[in-house]
Design a protein around this motif. Structure first.
Motif, PDB file in Angstrom:
ATOM      1  N   SER A  76       9.645   7.706   9.137  1.00  0.00           N
ATOM      2  CA  SER A  76       9.323   6.722  10.172  1.00  0.00           C
ATOM      3  C   SER A  76       8.836   7.414  11.445  1.00  0.00           C
ATOM      4  CB  SER A  76      10.563   5.876  10.464  1.00  0.00           C
ATOM      5  OG  SER A  76      10.320   4.997  11.523  1.00  0.00           O
ATOM      6  N   GLU A  77       9.506   8.480  11.833  1.00  0.00           N
ATOM      7  CA  GLU A  77       9.101   9.226  13.031  1.00  0.00           C
ATOM      8  C   GLU A  77       7.724   9.869  12.833  1.00  0.00           C
ATOM      9  OE1 GLU A  77      12.415  11.872  13.582  1.00  0.00           O
ATOM     10  OE2 GLU A  77      13.642  10.316  14.543  1.00  0.00           O
ATOM     11  N   LYS A  78       7.501  10.386  11.634  1.00  0.00           N
ATOM     12  CA  LYS A  78       6.196  10.993  11.331  1.00  0.00           C
ATOM     13  C   LYS A  78       5.090   9.944  11.422  1.00  0.00           C
ATOM     14  CE  LYS A  78       3.934  13.898   7.803  1.00  0.00           C
ATOM     15  NZ  LYS A  78       2.683  13.845   8.447  1.00  0.00           N
ATOM     16  N   LEU A  79       5.356   8.753  10.892  1.00  0.00           N
ATOM     17  CA  LEU A  79       4.352   7.692  10.965  1.00  0.00           C
ATOM     18  C   LEU A  79       4.080   7.314  12.425  1.00  0.00           C
ATOM     19  CD1 LEU A  79       2.506   5.612   9.610  1.00  0.00           C
ATOM     20  CD2 LEU A  79       4.472   4.070   9.508  1.00  0.00           C
ATOM     21  N   GLU A  80       5.114   7.245  13.237  1.00  0.00           N
ATOM     22  CA  GLU A  80       4.916   6.921  14.659  1.00  0.00           C
ATOM     23  C   GLU A  80       4.046   7.962  15.349  1.00  0.00           C
ATOM     24  OE1 GLU A  80       8.304   5.888  17.133  1.00  0.00           O
ATOM     25  OE2 GLU A  80       9.241   4.867  15.438  1.00  0.00           O
ATOM     26  N   ARG A  81       4.304   9.234  15.029  1.00  0.00           N
ATOM     27  CA  ARG A  81       3.503  10.319  15.635  1.00  0.00           C
ATOM     28  C   ARG A  81       2.060  10.289  15.149  1.00  0.00           C
ATOM     29  NH1 ARG A  81       7.888  13.481  14.226  1.00  0.00           N
ATOM     30  NH2 ARG A  81       6.670  14.378  12.508  1.00  0.00           N
ATOM     31  N   ASP A  82       1.906  10.058  13.842  1.00  0.00           N
ATOM     32  CA  ASP A  82       0.569  10.135  13.248  1.00  0.00           C
ATOM     33  C   ASP A  82      -0.241   8.842  13.382  1.00  0.00           C
ATOM     34  OD1 ASP A  82       1.387  12.642  12.493  1.00  0.00           O
ATOM     35  OD2 ASP A  82       1.676  12.146  10.371  1.00  0.00           O
ATOM     36  N   ALA A  83       0.405   7.726  13.642  1.00  0.00           N
ATOM     37  CA  ALA A  83      -0.260   6.411  13.635  1.00  0.00           C
ATOM     38  C   ALA A  83      -1.527   6.356  14.487  1.00  0.00           C
ATOM     39  CB  ALA A  83       0.723   5.328  14.054  1.00  0.00           C
ATOM     40  N   PRO A  84      -1.532   6.901  15.701  1.00  0.00           N
ATOM     41  CA  PRO A  84      -2.751   6.778  16.513  1.00  0.00           C
ATOM     42  C   PRO A  84      -3.975   7.491  15.914  1.00  0.00           C
ATOM     43  CG  PRO A  84      -0.875   7.390  17.883  1.00  0.00           C
ATOM     44  CD  PRO A  84      -0.421   7.464  16.463  1.00  0.00           C
ATOM     45  N   THR A  85      -3.737   8.518  15.108  1.00  0.00           N
ATOM     46  CA  THR A  85      -4.868   9.277  14.563  1.00  0.00           C
ATOM     47  C   THR A  85      -5.237   8.869  13.130  1.00  0.00           C
ATOM     48  OG1 THR A  85      -3.392  11.017  13.748  1.00  0.00           O
ATOM     49  CG2 THR A  85      -4.293  11.271  15.992  1.00  0.00           C
ATOM     50  N   LEU A  86      -4.413   8.041  12.494  1.00  0.00           N
ATOM     51  CA  LEU A  86      -4.668   7.632  11.111  1.00  0.00           C
ATOM     52  C   LEU A  86      -5.660   6.485  11.046  1.00  0.00           C
ATOM     53  CD1 LEU A  86      -1.071   7.546   9.550  1.00  0.00           C
ATOM     54  CD2 LEU A  86      -2.866   9.194   9.056  1.00  0.00           C
ATOM     55  N   PRO A  87      -6.472   6.475   9.988  1.00  0.00           N
ATOM     56  CA  PRO A  87      -7.340   5.305   9.760  1.00  0.00           C
ATOM     57  C   PRO A  87      -6.457   4.076   9.485  1.00  0.00           C
ATOM     58  CG  PRO A  87      -7.956   7.133   8.312  1.00  0.00           C
ATOM     59  CD  PRO A  87      -6.708   7.523   9.016  1.00  0.00           C
ATOM     60  N   GLU A  88      -6.964   2.909   9.816  1.00  0.00           N
ATOM     61  CA  GLU A  88      -6.203   1.652   9.703  1.00  0.00           C
ATOM     62  C   GLU A  88      -5.633   1.444   8.294  1.00  0.00           C
ATOM     63  OE1 GLU A  88      -4.578  -1.938  11.126  1.00  0.00           O
ATOM     64  OE2 GLU A  88      -5.469  -0.276  12.207  1.00  0.00           O
ATOM     65  N   THR A  89      -6.419   1.652   7.273  1.00  0.00           N
ATOM     66  CA  THR A  89      -5.940   1.409   5.893  1.00  0.00           C
ATOM     67  C   THR A  89      -4.821   2.373   5.515  1.00  0.00           C
ATOM     68  OG1 THR A  89      -7.686   2.824   5.006  1.00  0.00           O
ATOM     69  CG2 THR A  89      -8.113   0.443   5.060  1.00  0.00           C
ATOM     70  N   GLN A  90      -4.954   3.610   5.898  1.00  0.00           N
ATOM     71  CA  GLN A  90      -3.906   4.604   5.584  1.00  0.00           C
ATOM     72  C   GLN A  90      -2.623   4.289   6.357  1.00  0.00           C
ATOM     73  OE1 GLN A  90      -5.129   8.657   6.287  1.00  0.00           O
ATOM     74  NE2 GLN A  90      -3.493   9.481   4.990  1.00  0.00           N
ATOM     75  N   ARG A  91      -2.766   3.883   7.607  1.00  0.00           N
ATOM     76  CA  ARG A  91      -1.598   3.532   8.420  1.00  0.00           C
ATOM     77  C   ARG A  91      -0.872   2.341   7.802  1.00  0.00           C
ATOM     78  NH1 ARG A  91      -0.719  -0.048  12.193  1.00  0.00           N
ATOM     79  NH2 ARG A  91      -2.897  -0.555  12.532  1.00  0.00           N
ATOM     80  N   LEU A  92      -1.610   1.308   7.393  1.00  0.00           N
ATOM     81  CA  LEU A  92      -1.000   0.125   6.778  1.00  0.00           C
ATOM     82  C   LEU A  92      -0.318   0.466   5.449  1.00  0.00           C
ATOM     83  CD1 LEU A  92      -3.689  -2.617   7.512  1.00  0.00           C
ATOM     84  CD2 LEU A  92      -1.411  -2.387   8.529  1.00  0.00           C
ATOM     85  N   THR A  93      -0.959   1.337   4.677  1.00  0.00           N
ATOM     86  CA  THR A  93      -0.368   1.751   3.400  1.00  0.00           C
ATOM     87  C   THR A  93       0.958   2.469   3.637  1.00  0.00           C
ATOM     88  OG1 THR A  93      -2.561   1.983   2.422  1.00  0.00           O
ATOM     89  CG2 THR A  93      -0.753   3.109   1.304  1.00  0.00           C
ATOM     90  N   ARG A  94       0.977   3.373   4.591  1.00  0.00           N
ATOM     91  CA  ARG A  94       2.224   4.113   4.883  1.00  0.00           C
ATOM     92  C   ARG A  94       3.296   3.185   5.460  1.00  0.00           C
ATOM     93  NH1 ARG A  94       0.610   9.808   7.568  1.00  0.00           N
ATOM     94  NH2 ARG A  94       2.833   9.787   8.024  1.00  0.00           N
ATOM     95  N   GLN A  95       2.892   2.209   6.257  1.00  0.00           N
ATOM     96  CA  GLN A  95       3.858   1.242   6.789  1.00  0.00           C
ATOM     97  C   GLN A  95       4.478   0.440   5.648  1.00  0.00           C
ATOM     98  OE1 GLN A  95       1.522  -0.969   9.654  1.00  0.00           O
ATOM     99  NE2 GLN A  95       2.467   0.141  11.385  1.00  0.00           N
ATOM    100  N   ARG A  96       3.659  -0.008   4.703  1.00  0.00           N
ATOM    101  CA  ARG A  96       4.180  -0.757   3.554  1.00  0.00           C
ATOM    102  C   ARG A  96       5.137   0.099   2.732  1.00  0.00           C
ATOM    103  NH1 ARG A  96      -0.926  -1.837   1.624  1.00  0.00           N
ATOM    104  NH2 ARG A  96      -1.910  -2.917   3.340  1.00  0.00           N
ATOM    105  N   GLN A  97       4.760   1.356   2.519  1.00  0.00           N
ATOM    106  CA  GLN A  97       5.630   2.264   1.767  1.00  0.00           C
ATOM    107  C   GLN A  97       6.975   2.439   2.491  1.00  0.00           C
ATOM    108  OE1 GLN A  97       3.204   5.776   1.553  1.00  0.00           O
ATOM    109  NE2 GLN A  97       2.328   5.228  -0.452  1.00  0.00           N
ATOM    110  N   LEU A  98       6.870   2.563   3.805  1.00  0.00           N
ATOM    111  CA  LEU A  98       8.089   2.728   4.607  1.00  0.00           C
ATOM    112  C   LEU A  98       8.969   1.488   4.523  1.00  0.00           C
ATOM    113  CD1 LEU A  98       9.036   5.102   6.287  1.00  0.00           C
ATOM    114  CD2 LEU A  98       8.105   4.009   8.302  1.00  0.00           C
ATOM    115  N   VAL A  99       8.377   0.323   4.567  1.00  0.00           N
ATOM    116  CA  VAL A  99       9.129  -0.928   4.452  1.00  0.00           C
ATOM    117  C   VAL A  99       9.803  -1.006   3.080  1.00  0.00           C
ATOM    118  CG1 VAL A  99       8.886  -3.448   4.290  1.00  0.00           C
ATOM    119  CG2 VAL A  99       7.804  -2.206   6.161  1.00  0.00           C
TER     120      VAL A  99
END
Length: 172
Positions: A76-99
């Motif tokens: 979760s912390e890694k996603l928060e750090r990386d979220a601003p630089t990730l493409p939208e689709t990759q960010r959404l995919t990682r958020q779903r995986q995290l959920v």
């Protein structure tokens, strides 16, 4: 007619006085004891052994859950750090995986708690059954008329918890 009413009133007064005296003498002859069940469950060797058994039985699962929780937090912390630089689709995919991972973690935690509670209740029931047998033995050997396990107030002279603990700890 007045005389018969006076006679009845006197007889009733004598009867009531007799009942009061017999109730008072009966109350003095009742032997009452008290057992602090919480203390028995806290201090009895059998209860301590049950607690140690449960800790050993569930320690690996608990450590696994803690590890899984730490991994989830790190992700979760890694996603928060990386979220601003990730493409939208990759960010959404990682958020779903995290959920999904979080949902799985919550389910495992719930199952763990249910299993721990179930086993605790089983062990507690065994300790209580043995304690009740010892309480009955003490009551019979010392001729108690009544043993209480819960009370708002109890005079310490009626507390037989130490005797019950001694009986439980000496029993095999």
């Amino acid at each position: 007619m007045m005389t018969s009413q006076r006679t009845i009133a006197r007889l009733l007064a004598v009867l009531v006085a007799g009942l009061c005296l017999s109730a008072a003498s009966l109350a003095q002859s009742i032997k009452i004891g008290f057992v602090n069940t919480e203390r028995v469950l806290r201090e009895a060797g059998l209860a301590k052994a049950s607690q140690a058994k449960l800790e050993q039985e569930f320690s690996k699962r608990e450590k696994d859950l803690q590890s899984l929780g730490a991994q989830l937090k790190a992700a979760s912390e890694k996603l928060e750090r990386d979220a601003p630089t990730l493409p939208e689709t990759q960010r959404l995919t990682r958020q779903r995986q995290l959920v999904e991972q979080d949902r799985d973690f919550q389910r495992k935690q719930r199952e763990f708690q249910e299993d721990v509670t179930l086993r605790k209740n089983e062990e507690l029931q065994q300790v209580l059954e043995k304690a009740n047998r010892v309480i009955k033995q003490v009551a019979e050997s010392e001729k108690f008329d009544l043993i209480l396990q819960e009370a708002v107030y109890i005079n310490p002279k009626h507390d037989i918890t130490d005797k019950v603990l001694g009986g439980l700890n000496s029993a095999k």
